[in-house]
Scaffold this motif. Sequence first.
Motif, short mmCIF file in Angstrom:
data_model
loop_
_atom_site.label_atom_id
_atom_site.label_comp_id
_atom_site.label_asym_id
_atom_site.label_seq_id
_atom_site.Cartn_x
_atom_site.Cartn_y
_atom_site.Cartn_z
N TYR A 75 74.12 31.94 53.37
CA TYR A 75 75.19 32.00 52.36
C TYR A 75 76.08 30.77 52.45
O TYR A 75 76.27 30.06 51.45
CB TYR A 75 76.02 33.27 52.51
CG TYR A 75 77.26 33.23 51.63
CD1 TYR A 75 77.14 33.34 50.24
CD2 TYR A 75 78.52 33.03 52.17
CE1 TYR A 75 78.26 33.27 49.42
CE2 TYR A 75 79.65 32.95 51.36
CZ TYR A 75 79.51 33.08 49.98
OH TYR A 75 80.61 33.00 49.17
N VAL A 117 72.62 31.46 47.46
CA VAL A 117 73.23 31.40 46.12
C VAL A 117 72.48 30.45 45.21
O VAL A 117 72.74 30.39 44.01
CB VAL A 117 74.72 31.01 46.20
CG1 VAL A 117 75.47 31.94 47.13
CG2 VAL A 117 74.92 29.57 46.61
N ASP A 435 72.94 29.80 35.06
CA ASP A 435 74.22 30.38 35.48
C ASP A 435 75.14 29.29 35.98
O ASP A 435 74.76 28.50 36.87
CB ASP A 435 74.02 31.40 36.62
CG ASP A 435 73.26 32.63 36.21
OD1 ASP A 435 73.22 32.92 34.99
OD2 ASP A 435 72.70 33.29 37.09
N ILE A 437 77.57 28.33 38.43
CA ILE A 437 77.94 28.94 39.71
C ILE A 437 79.11 28.22 40.38
O ILE A 437 79.76 28.79 41.24
CB ILE A 437 76.73 29.04 40.67
CG1 ILE A 437 76.14 27.67 40.98
CG2 ILE A 437 75.67 29.96 40.09
CD1 ILE A 437 75.08 27.70 42.07
N GLY A 445 79.47 32.09 41.43
CA GLY A 445 78.16 32.70 41.55
C GLY A 445 78.19 33.94 42.42
O GLY A 445 79.25 34.44 42.79
N GLN A 446 77.00 34.40 42.80
CA GLN A 446 76.88 35.61 43.60
C GLN A 446 75.93 35.40 44.77
O GLN A 446 74.86 34.80 44.59
CB GLN A 446 76.36 36.78 42.75
CG GLN A 446 77.30 37.24 41.66
CD GLN A 446 78.58 37.85 42.22
OE1 GLN A 446 78.55 38.51 43.25
NE2 GLN A 446 79.69 37.61 41.54
N PRO A 447 76.27 35.87 45.96
CA PRO A 447 75.32 35.82 47.07
C PRO A 447 74.05 36.58 46.72
O PRO A 447 74.11 37.65 46.10
CB PRO A 447 76.07 36.51 48.21
CG PRO A 447 77.51 36.46 47.84
CD PRO A 447 77.56 36.49 46.34
N ARG A 449 71.66 35.59 44.64
CA ARG A 449 71.08 35.28 43.34
C ARG A 449 69.97 34.23 43.45
O ARG A 449 69.15 34.08 42.57
CB ARG A 449 72.13 34.81 42.34
CG ARG A 449 72.82 33.51 42.74
CD ARG A 449 73.59 32.88 41.60
NE ARG A 449 72.76 32.64 40.46
CZ ARG A 449 71.87 31.63 40.36
NH1 ARG A 449 71.72 30.79 41.36
NH2 ARG A 449 71.16 31.50 39.27
#
Length: 455
Positions: A75, A117, A435, A437, A445-447, A449
Amino acid sequence: MPYDLVIRAGRVITATHELTADVAIEGEKIAAIGHGLSGRRTLDADGLYVLPGAVDGHVHLSLHTAYGRTADDFYQGTLAAAYGGVTSIVDFVDPRPDQPLLAALAERRGEAEGRVVIDYGLHMTLTGPMIAARPAWREEVPLAREAGCYSFKLYTAYPGYYLPDDALLQALEAVAAVDGLAVVHAENWPVIQTLTRRFVAAGQVEPRWHPASRPAITEGEAVHRVLALARLTGARVLIFHISCAEAVHALGMARARGQIAFGETCPHYLVLDDAAYLRPLPEALRFLCQPPIRGQVEQEALWRAVAGRGLDVISTDHCPHPDEQKQAGAANFTRTAGGISGIETRLALMHTFGVRRGQISRTRWVELCCTAPARLFGLRGKGELLPGADADIVLFDPTRQVTLSQAALHSAIPYSQYEGIQVSGYPVATISRGDVIVDQGQFIGQPGRGRFCVR
């Protein structure tokens, strides 16, 4: 009918062309490049460069070593990468000597899934202890290739990794048999060990002795030897982290013979020099890496090779050891964990020290950091701005002035080897598969993805 997203009126730069245009995104793909495109959402890129997402094919996240684990997990490391305009990385699988390759791959993917990510791939490592302990390793290489590990890491240095020549030959044969790519750390380990023992015996244990313990000839000889064995086996080879003219020369000779061989260097070899090892403790220990950072003569030779296509890609070899692992060598440099942190800074550094100083063109910058790595590492749909390619895109402000510092960067380590260096130009938005991010300094963004890329 409007597209999902249109990046409007930016300076689109690819490995071959520049033009001012709109870039339209539909879903996860680039849909069109042109003028007057309309989107349900727009990003104004007037005055900005629009680049393919950068690809870093050489990083070490959550790496387990004898010193402990590196500071950035999947991450934190990919978060830092995204801030730096990187949309794809390739990390490593390091099987234990008794561990089947596919089991090691599954274990490593388990560390990444739910945390990355951005998109990622994995090199499969083949080690000397594995080859000595498990005859079945050779039958597992095709299975690893089918599972998406197109490239295989080989080392001619380090305990636990070192491949003596007979094992190196076998590893290259196995990679050639599956039409893979051998990515190689090339240094002459027995000679380095001998030199290092001499320095320690003489009490020469300060960081300034580190580059002398691994002189350029130990790298150049190893590159020549690896390429000779690759020629014998028919293996395609990428030499990692080339730091000296002698290694560049060996690579050029192999190419002149018709071998398929490539070379990589890193920003720390192009921006820093061996004066870093003369800094006071504890700072000097933070610059220890293998091969070492060398003098300005070697640096100038590397820039000539980068500009003249004697080298093919620039990666970071991002290896962010916590400071306690670096300072383990306070009384003896040989006990220091080697590695440089750079996953976030490559695009900006190469723009500043390469493009702005006239060493390379903007298109060559994009080729070295985005397009050539994607092609070389087998990342389909990455590294290009073309309809149908993945919508991995960076908006880069060429006028933005940033002073690099640990406080402003996003690696988990409490220092930066580039502390205080001012760069001209910096990413301001990162788009991964359509996206957004990172936007204006904010991660949105999102962890998890990020996806594993079967290469």
